[in-house]
Design an enzyme around this catalytic site. Structure first.
Site, PDB file in Angstrom:
ATOM      1  N   CYS A 101       0.837  -1.197   0.000  1.00 30.80           N
ATOM      2  CA  CYS A 101       0.000   0.000   0.000  1.00 30.80           C
ATOM      3  C   CYS A 101       0.876   1.254   0.000  1.00 30.80           C
ATOM      4  O   CYS A 101       0.591   2.233  -0.688  1.00 30.80           O
ATOM      5  CB  CYS A 101      -0.914  -0.002   1.218  1.00 30.80           C
ATOM      6  SG  CYS A 101      -2.033   1.405   1.205  1.00 30.80           S
ATOM      7  N   CYS A 201      -7.589  -1.359   6.495  1.00 31.01           N
ATOM      8  CA  CYS A 201      -8.956  -1.558   6.897  1.00 31.01           C
ATOM      9  C   CYS A 201      -9.424  -3.000   6.897  1.00 31.01           C
ATOM     10  O   CYS A 201      -9.918  -3.500   7.862  1.00 31.01           O
ATOM     11  CB  CYS A 201      -9.751  -0.805   5.879  1.00 31.01           C
ATOM     12  SG  CYS A 201     -11.204  -0.164   6.524  1.00 31.01           S
TER      13      CYS A 201
END
Length: 396
Positions: A101, A201
């Site tokens: 990410c 998340c």
């Protein structure tokens, strides 16, 4: 002219304080919230409240009086992170989405958006630091561990490049977490007492097997237990004719077949499991807990061993293909037949381990002084000199 900085405001305390500190240092600060993932079908109840996070980020921006906007990166996120994850798990590897990410989203897609807004820098709330110095007439940037040893996040940034580092600021790298919370409380930022989010998340907040089941179909297979005193662990160290033979021997995985042990249970898909895993096996009645020592996605078998000292868990060395070797400090990269003594870690928060890098024609071997538990394909190994992260690679 004040220099413009775009802060990735996540709705957490670290990025909130980063924005405040930059403002104090005289930068023109813009807050940007990244919306990365919003597939409610796989999140557990309201455990992924990106809306709450974006509201908190907006309130922080409002309190600091800085412009704020949300960018929706979910399409790139799906393409570069989620699809990659499915692909890796399908191959029986265990990806690290946090490292990806940072490499693919925060310091690539997001950074390009920030620079298009006229920003000189992107800032994040990572616990790490940046150094720079001149060498042969050019500026070299260093990725240094955070001052708070307990929170150091340099490992997650192990794939950054010189170019990305040149445009990045880490405002809280010199601080302890407790100081960050104190500053947030003094400034009455809404995030001051907010608890830390668990990585991405949907990782950790989503039951991974359920998440993976969207793409990877469950298929029943067997769980095989391998005894610790099995003959295959008793191989004598052979004599080697050259260094490469020795490196291959040290980094070689144990090869198992179902005949090497006994069937102790069933599972719903080898690709849902990873080395070192203890939970989710649902096999009881053993004197010591069972750990996954290997998975075979082709045969759909999970191999396990009793106790965390089982010999199948440990290995002295690992291999990285040339395509997957990454140097943050390209000027220190070693060439074929060269070695480098480093400190290395194969997972976040693992204490640094003594190791030697061996570069060969076809890739790099990392040989540890002490055997390492659960060296896992698809994860990242990062190597350091003191507090500087020099490079990293994907374990193959």
């Amino acid at each position: 002219m004040k220099k413009k900085v775009v802060v990735g405001l996540s709705g957490g305390v670290d990025s909130s304080v980063s924005a405040y500190l930059l403002q104090q240092q005289g930068y023109e600060v813009i807050g940007l919230f990244m919306k990365n993932w919003h597939d409610d079908s796989v999140t557990i109840s309201d455990e992924c409240p990106w809306l709450d996070d974006s509201n908190d980020a907006m309130m922080v921006a409002d309190k600091l009086g800085i412009p704020f906007q949300t960018v929706d990166l979910s399409e790139q996120y799906k393409e570069r992170i989620v699809d990659y994850m499915f692909n890796e798990y399908e191959r029986g590897r265990t990806p690290n989405p946090d490292v990806l990410c940072n490499r693919e989203i925060k310091f690539d897609v997001f950074m390009k958006i920030a620079l298009s807004l006229g920003a000189a820098y992107v800032a994040t709330g990572h616990y790490c630091r940046k150094g720079e110095f001149e060498k042969d007439g050019e500026t070299i940037y260093q990725l240094l561990s955070g001052k708070d040893n307990n929170k150091d996040q340099s490992y997650f940034l192990c794939q950054l490049t010189q170019d990305q580092l040149s445009k990045t600021l880490f405002p809280i790298g010199e601080l302890q977490k407790s100081e960050v919370r104190r500053i947030a409380a003094e400034q009455e930022l809404v995030t001051a007492d907010k608890k830390d989010s668990q990585g991405l998340c949907f990782i950790g907040k989503v039951r991974l097997p359920e998440f993976l089941q969207q793409k990877l179909q469950p298929k029943e297979g067997v769980i095989v237990e391998i005894e610790a005193d099995e003959d295959l662990y008793k191989t004598e160290t052979p004599s080697f004719t050259n260094k490469k033979e020795e490196l291959d021997f040290l980094s070689k995985k144990y090869e198992y077949t179902s005949k090497d042990g006994k069937v102790v249970g069933k599972h719903q898909g080898a690709h849902y499991f990873t080395k070192g895993q203890r939970k989710g096996l649902a096999v009881g009645g053993t004197p010591e807990p069972l750990f996954v020592i290997d998975t075979d996605v082709d045969e759909n078998v999970i191999y396990t061993g009793q106790g965390k000292d089982h010999p199948g868990i440990y290995r002295r060395a690992l291999f990285i293909t040339n395509e997957e070797v990454h140097w943050v400090r390209k000027d220190l990269a070693i060439k074929a037949d060269e070695t480098l003594e480093v400190m290395a870690r194969i997972r976040y928060r693992q204490p640094l381990q003594k190791a030697i890098l061996h570069q060969t024609e076809n890739g790099m071997y990392v040989v540890f002084e002490e055997p390492q538990a659960s060296i896992t394909e698809g994860q990242f190994v990062a190597w350091y000199d003191g507090e500087e992260l020099l490079g990293s690679g994907v374990i193959s």
